[in-house]
Every structure is written in structure tokens, then in C-alpha cells.
Write a protein that holds these residues in place. Sequence first.
Motif, PDB file in Angstrom:
ATOM      1  N   TYR A  30     -34.883 -60.890  40.199  1.00 50.84           N
ATOM      2  CA  TYR A  30     -36.057 -61.275  39.413  1.00 50.84           C
ATOM      3  C   TYR A  30     -37.376 -60.832  40.028  1.00 50.84           C
ATOM      4  N   THR A  31     -37.384 -60.601  41.326  1.00 52.08           N
ATOM      5  CA  THR A  31     -38.640 -60.254  41.995  1.00 52.08           C
ATOM      6  C   THR A  31     -38.482 -58.937  42.745  1.00 52.08           C
ATOM      7  N   THR A  32     -39.468 -58.091  42.594  1.00 57.21           N
ATOM      8  CA  THR A  32     -39.453 -56.797  43.281  1.00 57.21           C
ATOM      9  C   THR A  32     -40.740 -56.601  44.067  1.00 57.21           C
ATOM     10  N   PHE A  33     -40.660 -55.758  45.064  1.00 63.62           N
ATOM     11  CA  PHE A  33     -41.803 -55.453  45.922  1.00 63.62           C
ATOM     12  C   PHE A  33     -41.858 -53.936  46.100  1.00 63.62           C
TER      13      PHE A  33
ATOM     14  N   LYS B  96     -41.869 -39.098  61.710  1.00 67.57           N
ATOM     15  CA  LYS B  96     -42.574 -40.311  61.328  1.00 67.57           C
ATOM     16  C   LYS B  96     -41.662 -41.520  61.494  1.00 67.57           C
ATOM     17  N   GLU B  97     -42.284 -42.686  61.545  1.00 66.42           N
ATOM     18  CA  GLU B  97     -41.509 -43.907  61.628  1.00 66.42           C
ATOM     19  C   GLU B  97     -40.930 -44.265  60.265  1.00 66.42           C
ATOM     20  N   ARG B  98     -39.886 -45.044  60.309  1.00 63.34           N
ATOM     21  CA  ARG B  98     -39.307 -45.562  59.068  1.00 63.34           C
ATOM     22  C   ARG B  98     -40.323 -46.445  58.357  1.00 63.34           C
ATOM     23  N   GLU B  99     -40.385 -46.307  57.039  1.00 61.83           N
ATOM     24  CA  GLU B  99     -41.322 -47.126  56.282  1.00 61.83           C
ATOM     25  C   GLU B  99     -40.649 -47.782  55.093  1.00 61.83           C
ATOM     26  N   PHE B 100     -41.187 -48.918  54.732  1.00 64.92           N
ATOM     27  CA  PHE B 100     -40.720 -49.671  53.574  1.00 64.92           C
ATOM     28  C   PHE B 100     -41.090 -48.946  52.300  1.00 64.92           C
ATOM     29  N   VAL B 101     -40.160 -48.932  51.346  1.00 65.78           N
ATOM     30  CA  VAL B 101     -40.419 -48.335  50.041  1.00 65.78           C
ATOM     31  C   VAL B 101     -40.444 -49.409  48.958  1.00 65.78           C
TER      32      VAL B 101
ATOM     33  N   LYS C 145     -45.937 -47.427  44.012  1.00 67.05           N
ATOM     34  CA  LYS C 145     -46.157 -48.283  42.834  1.00 67.05           C
ATOM     35  C   LYS C 145     -46.458 -47.447  41.611  1.00 67.05           C
ATOM     36  N   GLY C 146     -45.798 -47.798  40.513  1.00 62.71           N
ATOM     37  CA  GLY C 146     -46.012 -47.079  39.268  1.00 62.71           C
ATOM     38  C   GLY C 146     -45.155 -45.833  39.125  1.00 62.71           C
ATOM     39  N   ARG C 147     -44.509 -45.426  40.211  1.00 58.89           N
ATOM     40  CA  ARG C 147     -43.660 -44.213  40.161  1.00 58.89           C
ATOM     41  C   ARG C 147     -42.195 -44.535  40.412  1.00 58.89           C
ATOM     42  N   PHE C 148     -41.940 -45.492  41.289  1.00 59.51           N
ATOM     43  CA  PHE C 148     -40.570 -45.855  41.657  1.00 59.51           C
ATOM     44  C   PHE C 148     -40.215 -47.210  41.045  1.00 59.51           C
ATOM     45  N   THR C 149     -38.930 -47.369  40.725  1.00 57.46           N
ATOM     46  CA  THR C 149     -38.433 -48.641  40.199  1.00 57.46           C
ATOM     47  C   THR C 149     -37.112 -48.991  40.862  1.00 57.46           C
TER      48      THR C 149
ATOM     49  N   LEU D 177     -38.940 -59.222  52.868  1.00 60.73           N
ATOM     50  CA  LEU D 177     -38.108 -58.091  52.488  1.00 60.73           C
ATOM     51  C   LEU D 177     -38.771 -56.744  52.753  1.00 60.73           C
ATOM     52  N   SER D 178     -40.033 -56.745  53.144  1.00 63.09           N
ATOM     53  CA  SER D 178     -40.690 -55.477  53.490  1.00 63.09           C
ATOM     54  C   SER D 178     -40.521 -55.116  54.957  1.00 63.09           C
TER      55      SER D 178
END
Length: 125
Positions: free
Chosen positions: A56-59, A43-48, A65-69, A106-107
Motif C-alpha cells: 500500500y505504501t511506496t517510497f 559510486k556507493e550503493r543508493e536507494f531507488v 520520482k515520476g519515472r520509476f514505479t 525502507l530507504s
Amino acid sequence: QVQLVESGGGLVQTGGSLRLSCAASGRTFSRNGMGWFRQAPGKEREFVTAITRDGYTTFYADSVKGRFTISRDNAKNTVYLQMNSLKPEDTAVYYCAANSKYYTDLSEGREYDYWGQGTQVTVSS
């Protein structure tokens, strides 16, 4: 120049947790947005996920979402990825990356200047 070294990968069962770390060399860590990407076999590389230089800001990708921090400690030149409720589809090599640009997406992997060597995460079913 920024050198990145990931650690913390391994084998975990479905539903388990892992915490990845990415240690950065140099004195410019706090000037970089930081991201985590992953690439599964075939598979291709993907943004996490990514975090701005001030923390202060996260993506997050919808799939995590909801599982990783993501978090960072600029005093320790380290960015972290806490992964909970892991699924087999999270199996991949995880890379951290540094982005020194001020106005950037940043994505987008192509926006990053430096990459680590990657750490394997395997989630067994």
C-alpha cells in the motif's frame, strides 16, 4: 531464509523503458518490505525505491520520482520495477532486497536482510 533473483536488465537507449523483476523463494515474501537499490561504477550503493509488505505504501528517491514505479505481487512472490524515461545516469547494477523488520526505514540499505545478485541496466546516450 529468502533467496532473491533479479531479471530484466539490459541495454536501452535514452528515453526507453525496462521492467525489472525480482523473484523470491520461500513462504515469507509477504512479510517483507521490498526495496530496489543500485550501484554505478565508482559510486556507493543508493536507494531507488521500496514498497511495504502490504503493497500500500511506496517510497522513491527524488531522482526517479515520476519515472520509476515499484509494485509487488504477493501471490507470485515477485516485486517489479518499471523504469520509464531512462537516462544515462540510471546506468547501474540494480539489486532487490528484502526487509523483515516491522519498524524500519525502507530507504536504508543496512536495514535489509537479504539481497539479490543484481542485474545490469545500461542506458546509452
